[in-house]
Design an enzyme around this catalytic site. Sequence first.
Site, short mmCIF file in Angstrom:
data_model
loop_
_atom_site.label_atom_id
_atom_site.label_comp_id
_atom_site.label_asym_id
_atom_site.label_seq_id
_atom_site.Cartn_x
_atom_site.Cartn_y
_atom_site.Cartn_z
N ARG A 121 0.81 -1.22 0.00
CA ARG A 121 0.00 0.00 0.00
C ARG A 121 0.84 1.27 0.00
NH1 ARG A 121 -3.02 -3.27 3.75
NH2 ARG A 121 -4.89 -4.06 2.73
N LYS A 143 2.00 11.09 -11.19
CA LYS A 143 1.13 10.24 -12.01
C LYS A 143 1.89 8.97 -12.35
CE LYS A 143 -2.20 13.06 -14.58
NZ LYS A 143 -2.60 13.47 -15.96
N GLU A 185 6.16 17.99 -25.20
CA GLU A 185 5.71 18.40 -23.87
C GLU A 185 6.24 19.79 -23.51
OE1 GLU A 185 3.49 16.96 -22.17
OE2 GLU A 185 3.42 14.87 -22.78
N LYS A 227 5.31 22.99 -14.51
CA LYS A 227 4.59 21.79 -14.09
C LYS A 227 4.48 21.71 -12.57
CE LYS A 227 3.56 17.05 -14.69
NZ LYS A 227 3.65 15.83 -15.50
N GLU A 237 -5.56 16.23 -10.11
CA GLU A 237 -6.24 16.59 -11.35
C GLU A 237 -7.74 16.76 -11.16
OE1 GLU A 237 -6.39 14.63 -15.66
OE2 GLU A 237 -4.34 14.95 -14.97
N ARG A 241 -4.92 21.17 -12.97
CA ARG A 241 -3.92 20.24 -13.50
C ARG A 241 -4.33 19.65 -14.85
NH1 ARG A 241 -0.43 15.48 -10.38
NH2 ARG A 241 0.69 14.80 -12.25
N ASN A 245 -3.03 18.54 -19.91
CA ASN A 245 -3.44 17.58 -20.94
C ASN A 245 -3.67 18.22 -22.30
OD1 ASN A 245 -3.49 15.28 -19.20
ND2 ASN A 245 -5.45 15.98 -18.36
N HIS A 248 -3.44 16.22 -25.52
CA HIS A 248 -3.44 14.81 -25.18
C HIS A 248 -4.74 14.09 -25.54
CE1 HIS A 248 0.19 15.95 -23.15
NE2 HIS A 248 0.38 14.74 -22.68
N HIS A 252 -3.67 11.07 -27.56
CA HIS A 252 -3.74 9.71 -27.02
C HIS A 252 -4.53 8.79 -27.97
CE1 HIS A 252 -2.82 10.45 -22.46
NE2 HIS A 252 -1.73 10.32 -23.21
N HIS A 264 5.17 9.17 -27.93
CA HIS A 264 4.17 9.96 -27.22
C HIS A 264 4.24 11.44 -27.59
CE1 HIS A 264 1.50 11.30 -24.05
NE2 HIS A 264 2.44 12.09 -23.58
#
Length: 359
Positions: A121, A143, A185, A227, A237, A241, A245, A248, A252, A264
């Site tokens: 955990r 992330k 990016e 960032k 997010e 945040r 994206n 994206h 994606h 990417h």
Amino acid sequence: MKRIEVNTKTNNYNIIISNNFNSLQEHLSKVGMDNKKVCIITDDNVSKLYLDNLCNIISKITDELSYLVIPHGEANKNLDTINTIYKKMIEEKLDRESYLIALGGGVTGDMVGYASATYMRGNKFIQIPTTLLSQVDSSIGGKTGVDFDGYKNIIGAFHQPELVYINTSTLMTLPKKEISAGMGEVIKHGLIASKEYFNYIRANSSKIMNLDNEIMEQLIYESCVIKSKVVSMDEKEKGVRATLNFGHTIGHAVERLFDFNLLHGECVGLGMVSAAYLSYLLNQIDTSELDDIKACIQSFDLPIKIDKLNELDIYNELYHDKKTKNNELNFILLNGIGSCEIRDDLDNERIMKAIKYIL
């Protein structure tokens, strides 16, 4: 050396930017790694370059050091590789006070972060990113995740690192295509947050592609500042945040339809062109700004058009994106270069026009 602090509700940590590993030992000691169990996870490309050096550094502060070399590439970013990491962690008797170190690009960083988030955990991990894309983006913000059934990062968790240590000299071993992908990016940061930074990127495109040391350190620093500020305001997010994206949503979709055979950053570049065109259709940027964005993306050898895809396939793929809520598509659009907003009210006609614009 430059230092940036990231402050989140779950953890505060530093991003260190240097052009060598000389101060790595000092910073690992500062986060409490001395005499702890440590396992380095890296891939079969990066291990040949930096693993021995890293082992020499870490062995000075702990005798309980192990490592695992995993296959490189997006195709191996899956639960099978995560199982391999879990087995290594159990074999080495790692516990919640032990440390994982992600040495490599975004694929390694995302998987190591996810393993760290879910083993017992949650235990501790360090990011040592070696690609431009991971240095300016994926190593920061917690992330983590893996691909599943062809869907990118569909399984994951938010789990902040204890430290991000960026050695800019690792960029010298990258193919030019990887530098270009990382710039996808970087350009995004300028477009959503700072027109001045976007202009700096455009003005220094040749020096960037030639990896001018001073320019690269400044570039990485500026992107990390942007960032880290966003992550500090919105760790998981829930709001601002999501602006990270930009490019994206459609990016994606393209990435998945090409079965991850495009990098990417290349897909993000295509997605940014599409999102910029959407912004233009809504009169939020003008023709000259749209042209500037496309010219900037092209100057880093990133594509602005793609073939072999059907617009309806791309459109349908959008609904598999994590950013879709209540079956409504979410887009990040520009309000001029350097400013953006989140929109979920776009009509299908404009969305299809934006998709066709990159085909």
